[in-house]
Design an enzyme around this catalytic site. Structure first.
Site, PDB file in Angstrom:
ATOM      1  N   SER A 128      38.771 152.652 -78.733  1.00 28.86           N
ATOM      2  CA  SER A 128      37.945 153.576 -77.981  1.00 28.86           C
ATOM      3  C   SER A 128      37.024 154.353 -78.922  1.00 28.86           C
ATOM      4  O   SER A 128      36.285 153.740 -79.690  1.00 28.86           O
ATOM      5  CB  SER A 128      38.847 154.498 -77.157  1.00 28.86           C
ATOM      6  OG  SER A 128      38.113 155.192 -76.181  1.00 28.86           O
ATOM      7  N   GLU A 134      36.287 147.055 -67.654  1.00 30.16           N
ATOM      8  CA  GLU A 134      36.202 148.447 -68.095  1.00 30.16           C
ATOM      9  C   GLU A 134      34.753 148.903 -68.262  1.00 30.16           C
ATOM     10  O   GLU A 134      33.842 148.097 -68.464  1.00 30.16           O
ATOM     11  CB  GLU A 134      36.994 148.663 -69.380  1.00 30.16           C
ATOM     12  CG  GLU A 134      36.489 147.930 -70.609  1.00 30.16           C
ATOM     13  CD  GLU A 134      37.270 148.331 -71.854  1.00 30.16           C
ATOM     14  OE1 GLU A 134      37.459 149.549 -72.064  1.00 30.16           O
ATOM     15  OE2 GLU A 134      37.678 147.426 -72.612  1.00 30.16           O
ATOM     16  N   HIS A 165      41.655 150.034 -70.265  1.00 32.46           N
ATOM     17  CA  HIS A 165      40.982 150.433 -71.491  1.00 32.46           C
ATOM     18  C   HIS A 165      41.995 150.523 -72.637  1.00 32.46           C
ATOM     19  O   HIS A 165      43.065 151.091 -72.499  1.00 32.46           O
ATOM     20  CB  HIS A 165      40.323 151.796 -71.251  1.00 32.46           C
ATOM     21  CG  HIS A 165      39.677 152.406 -72.436  1.00 32.46           C
ATOM     22  ND1 HIS A 165      38.530 151.887 -73.003  1.00 32.46           N
ATOM     23  CD2 HIS A 165      39.996 153.504 -73.167  1.00 32.46           C
ATOM     24  CE1 HIS A 165      38.176 152.647 -74.029  1.00 32.46           C
ATOM     25  NE2 HIS A 165      39.055 153.628 -74.144  1.00 32.46           N
TER      26      HIS A 165
END
Length: 300
Positions: free
Chosen positions: A145, A241, A267
């Site tokens: 991320s 996502e 995610h």
């Protein structure tokens, strides 16, 4: 998809995404993430996590280490939450599969420490690892991320300085804070974890006093970076996502990168390696890639 992935999809959409959509206090969000990690993201048996310093404080995570290889792993959390503790589990899973030691730095978070604090800490960490005796050819960068975006931003910086590491991998990296990716809109309803409508608010916390046009800065949006003589790169994202296009569009910057798009998964799904067979498969693929980047680990 596995039946476990179907269960996770329902729970993530009904619990995790709704909780993130409601929570606007970074301190509470951080505490919630810490509690969740203690229950869900546990490390494999035999793992060891020791506090240490490499430029900034962090955790050294290992599981029967071999050789001198190091994975420098940047945790996710939208630059406002997460810590080495929340990501000890995935760091240990990587360590177990590769024989490398993994250092997870406790880089500074917004809004207390806005951009470019996290990037500055990333550079300081890499420089400290080298100063402590790790050779660049024995270091692989990684992250998930925001941490994946931070790893890519660091890679661009190191490539431009002519001192790249051995390679980089990232899970669902956040690479474009200008929000130009179409999947932010087209996947908003399908996304299992991240509430798309909260991204602008989060970006404001990250920027602090910086101007909106600073989102083009390659230290924050590595999609805007250059990567001369880049080492091997492997990127993972899920088809469903909202950050899918943040990964796919990196092809324009890293044409030789291995980009893998999975199916309808949450995610940063490798965090769920205790629960999802798809997560374990992705970690196995990534571990093989890391070993290929690190000849000393591969030989041991």
């Amino acid at each position: 998809m596995s039946w476990q992935a179907e269960v996770v999809r329902v729970v993530a959409r009904k619990v995790t995404r709704r909780a993130l959509a409601r929570q606007r206090d970074p301190a509470i969000a951080r505490a919630d993430f810490e509690r969740l990690s203690g229950r869900v993201f546990r490390a494999p048996p035999g793992s060891l996590a020791l506090e240490g310093t490499a430029g900034v404080p962090g955790l050294w995570v290992s599981n029967r280490p071999q050789g001198e290889s190091v994975v420098l792993y940047f945790h996710g959390g939208a630059y406002v939450m997460g810590s080495p503790r929340t990501h000890t589990g995935i760091a240990a899973a990587i360590a177990l599969r590769t024989g490398a030691r993994v250092f997870v730095p406790d880089y500074r978070l917004a809004p207390e420490h806005p951009f470019p604090a996290a990037f500055d800490d990333a550079v300081a960490t890499y420089d400290a690892l080298v100063a402590l005796g790790s050779r660049p050819e024995n270091i692989v960068l990684g992250g998930d991320s925001a941490g994946g975006g931070l790893a890519l931003a660091l890679l661009g910086h190191l490539c431009r300085e002519g001192r790249p590491p051995a390679g980089l991998f990232a899970f669902s990296p956040w690479t474009d804070l200008t929000f130009a990716g179409a999947s932010l809109v087209t996947n908003a309803a399908r996304e299992q974890v991240l509430p798309a409508h909260r991204l602008t608010e989060t970006r404001t916390l990250i920027l602090g006093s910086a101007k909106p046009q600073d989102t083009n800065d390659p230290r924050l949006s590595p999609l805007q970076a250059s990567f001369p003589a880049a080492p091997p790169v492997m990127l993972h994202a899920a088809q469903s996502e909202i950050l899918r296009d943040d990964t796919q569009r990196m092809r324009g910057r890293l044409p030789n990168a291995e980009i893998r798009i999975a199916g309808d998964l949450p995610h940063a799904w490798p965090m769920l390696h205790r629960w999802l067979p798809e997560a374990r498969e992705t970690l196995d693929q990534t571990a093989a890639f890391i070993r290929q980047c690190l000849p000393q680990t591969a030989e041991s």
